[in-house]
Design a protein around this motif. Structure first.
Motif, PDB file in Angstrom:
ATOM      1  N   LEU A 168       0.842  -1.189   0.000  1.00 52.56           N
ATOM      2  CA  LEU A 168       0.000   0.000   0.000  1.00 52.56           C
ATOM      3  C   LEU A 168       0.880   1.242   0.000  1.00 52.56           C
ATOM      4  N   SER A 169       0.394   2.277  -0.634  1.00 54.93           N
ATOM      5  CA  SER A 169       1.095   3.561  -0.574  1.00 54.93           C
ATOM      6  C   SER A 169       0.870   4.178   0.802  1.00 54.93           C
ATOM      7  N   PRO A 170       1.676   5.168   1.181  1.00 57.99           N
ATOM      8  CA  PRO A 170       1.430   5.843   2.463  1.00 57.99           C
ATOM      9  C   PRO A 170       0.012   6.396   2.578  1.00 57.99           C
ATOM     10  N   ALA A 171      -0.513   6.953   1.486  1.00 60.22           N
ATOM     11  CA  ALA A 171      -1.875   7.490   1.536  1.00 60.22           C
ATOM     12  C   ALA A 171      -2.896   6.381   1.773  1.00 60.22           C
ATOM     13  N   GLU A 172      -2.709   5.235   1.111  1.00 58.27           N
ATOM     14  CA  GLU A 172      -3.621   4.110   1.312  1.00 58.27           C
ATOM     15  C   GLU A 172      -3.518   3.566   2.733  1.00 58.27           C
ATOM     16  N   ALA A 173      -2.293   3.519   3.270  1.00 55.86           N
ATOM     17  CA  ALA A 173      -2.119   3.044   4.638  1.00 55.86           C
ATOM     18  C   ALA A 173      -2.788   3.987   5.631  1.00 55.86           C
ATOM     19  N   ALA A 188      -5.378   5.826   5.068  1.00 57.92           N
ATOM     20  CA  ALA A 188      -6.824   5.624   4.952  1.00 57.92           C
ATOM     21  C   ALA A 188      -7.267   4.376   5.690  1.00 57.92           C
ATOM     22  N   ARG A 189      -6.479   3.313   5.605  1.00 61.44           N
ATOM     23  CA  ARG A 189      -6.842   2.069   6.280  1.00 61.44           C
ATOM     24  C   ARG A 189      -6.709   2.192   7.796  1.00 61.44           C
ATOM     25  N   CYS A 190      -5.767   3.016   8.241  1.00 60.74           N
ATOM     26  CA  CYS A 190      -5.531   3.178   9.678  1.00 60.74           C
ATOM     27  C   CYS A 190      -6.384   4.287  10.283  1.00 60.74           C
ATOM     28  N   GLY A 191      -7.067   5.041   9.448  1.00 61.32           N
ATOM     29  CA  GLY A 191      -7.843   6.161   9.956  1.00 61.32           C
ATOM     30  C   GLY A 191      -6.986   7.299  10.452  1.00 61.32           C
ATOM     31  N   GLY A 192      -5.806   7.435   9.902  1.00 57.44           N
ATOM     32  CA  GLY A 192      -4.875   8.483  10.325  1.00 57.44           C
ATOM     33  C   GLY A 192      -3.455   7.995  10.153  1.00 57.44           C
ATOM     34  N   THR A 193      -2.532   8.577  10.886  1.00 52.97           N
ATOM     35  CA  THR A 193      -1.124   8.192  10.784  1.00 52.97           C
ATOM     36  C   THR A 193      -0.935   6.727  11.155  1.00 52.97           C
ATOM     37  N   PRO A 194      -0.313   5.916  10.291  1.00 48.14           N
ATOM     38  CA  PRO A 194      -0.091   4.507  10.626  1.00 48.14           C
ATOM     39  C   PRO A 194       0.766   4.374  11.885  1.00 48.14           C
ATOM     40  N   PRO A 195       0.510   3.371  12.706  1.00 48.89           N
ATOM     41  CA  PRO A 195       1.326   3.189  13.914  1.00 48.89           C
ATOM     42  C   PRO A 195       2.772   2.878  13.548  1.00 48.89           C
ATOM     43  N   PRO A 196       3.715   3.257  14.398  1.00 53.55           N
ATOM     44  CA  PRO A 196       5.134   3.048  14.070  1.00 53.55           C
ATOM     45  C   PRO A 196       5.513   1.583  13.961  1.00 53.55           C
ATOM     46  N   GLU A 197       4.705   0.696  14.544  1.00 49.54           N
ATOM     47  CA  GLU A 197       5.024  -0.732  14.455  1.00 49.54           C
ATOM     48  C   GLU A 197       4.854  -1.291  13.047  1.00 49.54           C
ATOM     49  N   LEU A 198       4.083  -0.611  12.204  1.00 52.17           N
ATOM     50  CA  LEU A 198       3.874  -1.115  10.854  1.00 52.17           C
ATOM     51  C   LEU A 198       5.174  -1.037  10.055  1.00 52.17           C
ATOM     52  N   ILE A 199       5.428  -2.057   9.261  1.00 52.74           N
ATOM     53  CA  ILE A 199       6.604  -2.067   8.398  1.00 52.74           C
ATOM     54  C   ILE A 199       6.393  -1.067   7.262  1.00 52.74           C
ATOM     55  N   ARG A 200       7.320  -0.139   7.140  1.00 55.45           N
ATOM     56  CA  ARG A 200       7.316   0.821   6.030  1.00 55.45           C
ATOM     57  C   ARG A 200       8.650   0.701   5.316  1.00 55.45           C
ATOM     58  N   LEU A 201       8.623   0.257   4.078  1.00 52.97           N
ATOM     59  CA  LEU A 201       9.845   0.032   3.313  1.00 52.97           C
ATOM     60  C   LEU A 201      10.185   1.266   2.486  1.00 52.97           C
ATOM     61  N   LEU A 202      11.451   1.634   2.506  1.00 49.58           N
ATOM     62  CA  LEU A 202      11.915   2.782   1.738  1.00 49.58           C
ATOM     63  C   LEU A 202      12.098   2.382   0.280  1.00 49.58           C
ATOM     64  N   ASP A 203      11.553   3.169  -0.597  1.00 52.50           N
ATOM     65  CA  ASP A 203      11.664   2.916  -2.036  1.00 52.50           C
ATOM     66  C   ASP A 203      11.756   4.274  -2.728  1.00 52.50           C
ATOM     67  N   ASP A 259       7.723   5.336  -0.799  1.00 57.33           N
ATOM     68  CA  ASP A 259       7.704   4.332   0.268  1.00 57.33           C
ATOM     69  C   ASP A 259       6.396   3.552   0.242  1.00 57.33           C
ATOM     70  N   CYS A 260       6.435   2.367   0.850  1.00 55.43           N
ATOM     71  CA  CYS A 260       5.253   1.513   0.812  1.00 55.43           C
ATOM     72  C   CYS A 260       5.141   0.677   2.076  1.00 55.43           C
ATOM     73  N   TYR A 261       3.927   0.217   2.342  1.00 53.59           N
ATOM     74  CA  TYR A 261       3.620  -0.653   3.472  1.00 53.59           C
ATOM     75  C   TYR A 261       3.212  -2.023   2.921  1.00 53.59           C
ATOM     76  N   PRO A 262       3.973  -3.097   3.197  1.00 56.73           N
ATOM     77  CA  PRO A 262       3.577  -4.413   2.701  1.00 56.73           C
ATOM     78  C   PRO A 262       2.118  -4.724   3.033  1.00 56.73           C
ATOM     79  N   GLU A 263       1.395  -5.212   2.034  1.00 58.91           N
ATOM     80  CA  GLU A 263      -0.051  -5.361   2.153  1.00 58.91           C
ATOM     81  C   GLU A 263      -0.471  -6.448   3.131  1.00 58.91           C
TER      82      GLU A 263
END
Length: 248
Positions: free
Chosen positions: A149-154, A156-171, A176-180
């Motif tokens: 997922l893109s940061p914007a999609e993440a 939206a799914r989290c209802g705000g800023t994704p928690p820091p525990e989520l894996i965010r890969l640098l690209d 950047d992206c969040y593994p689906e």
């Protein structure tokens, strides 16, 4: 290996940093060296009785050393030292403090030994695991080929800023992206068990390592942990991550 059969603790890594401090300073630029000192400082300030805080500090030191060239003797050692294999003790923190003082205030060596000749550039071993040092610098990252997922999609799914525990890969080239796999299919907030496991794997400071664990084959579980989400009890996934962290 230690007497109990586990991999070595972090203390050999700290000793190697002290032994090679001059060549480390020469190999890292000012920003990289400052980051290494900062990570060592964070480790030195970690409460010795808080194992996870010490492990987090150790992992930060290891990541700060990754810019070293492949020919540097410490770079090869990084892949041999299993930082999470043996529980760190209070001595780890005190050694880190001494090391910070040594690196920040170097003393001239009265009788320096000649530097060893650099060895040949290592070649990737057959079947190199995702996230190996060679794969990071010389080949496309297979982790970035997984659904994400893109940061914007993440958000939206989290209802705000994704928690820091989520894996965010640098690209950098693509964003950047969040593994689906961290989210239920189609909709919904992140899996609770993913957040629990990611905290154990220190995904906030080593997202690639955490992603490699989730997406790689796990002989204990009988498949990749990501593919087993919802098929195995959550506690089995947590237990597998605990076994990794504790070096069982």
């Amino acid at each position: 290996m230690n007497e109990d059969g586990r991999g070595p603790s972090a203390e050999p890594l700290l000793a190697l940093i002290g032994d090679h401090r001059e060549s480390i300073r020469e190999a890292l630029d000012d920003t990289q060296y400052a980051l290494l000192l900062a990570r060592l400082g964070e480790l030195a300030e970690a409460p010795p009785e808080e194992t996870m805080a010490v492990r987090r500090g150790i992992r930060g030191v290891e990541l700060a050393l990754r810019p070293l060239p492949f020919t540097h003797p410490l770079r090869a050692a990084l892949d041999r030292v299993r930082l999470v294999a043996a529980p760190p003790g209070p001595e780890t923190v005190s050694k880190a403090l001494r090391l910070v003082n040594l690196l920040a205030n170097p003393e001239p060596d009265p009788d320096p030994a000649p530097a060893p000749a650099p060895g040949p550039l290592p070649r990737p071993a057959p079947g190199s695991a995702p996230g190996s040092a060679f794969a990071e610098d010389h080949a496309p990252d297979p982790l970035l080929g997984e659904p994400a997922l893109s940061p914007a999609e993440a958000r939206a799914r989290c209802g705000g800023t994704p928690p820091p525990e989520l894996i965010r890969l640098l690209d950098p080239p693509n964003g950047d992206c969040y593994p689906e796999f961290q989210f239920p299919r189609g909709c919904g907030t992140p899996h609770d068990v993913v957040l629990r496991v990611n905290r154990l794997l220190l995904a906030d400071i080593d997202p690639r390592g955490a992603a490699s664990w989730w997406l790689g084959s796990n002989t204990w579980l009988g498949g990749s942990p990501a593919s087993l989400l919802g098929r195995l009890p959550d506690q089995e996934l947590v237990s597998a991550a605990v076994a990794l962290v504790e070096g069982e």
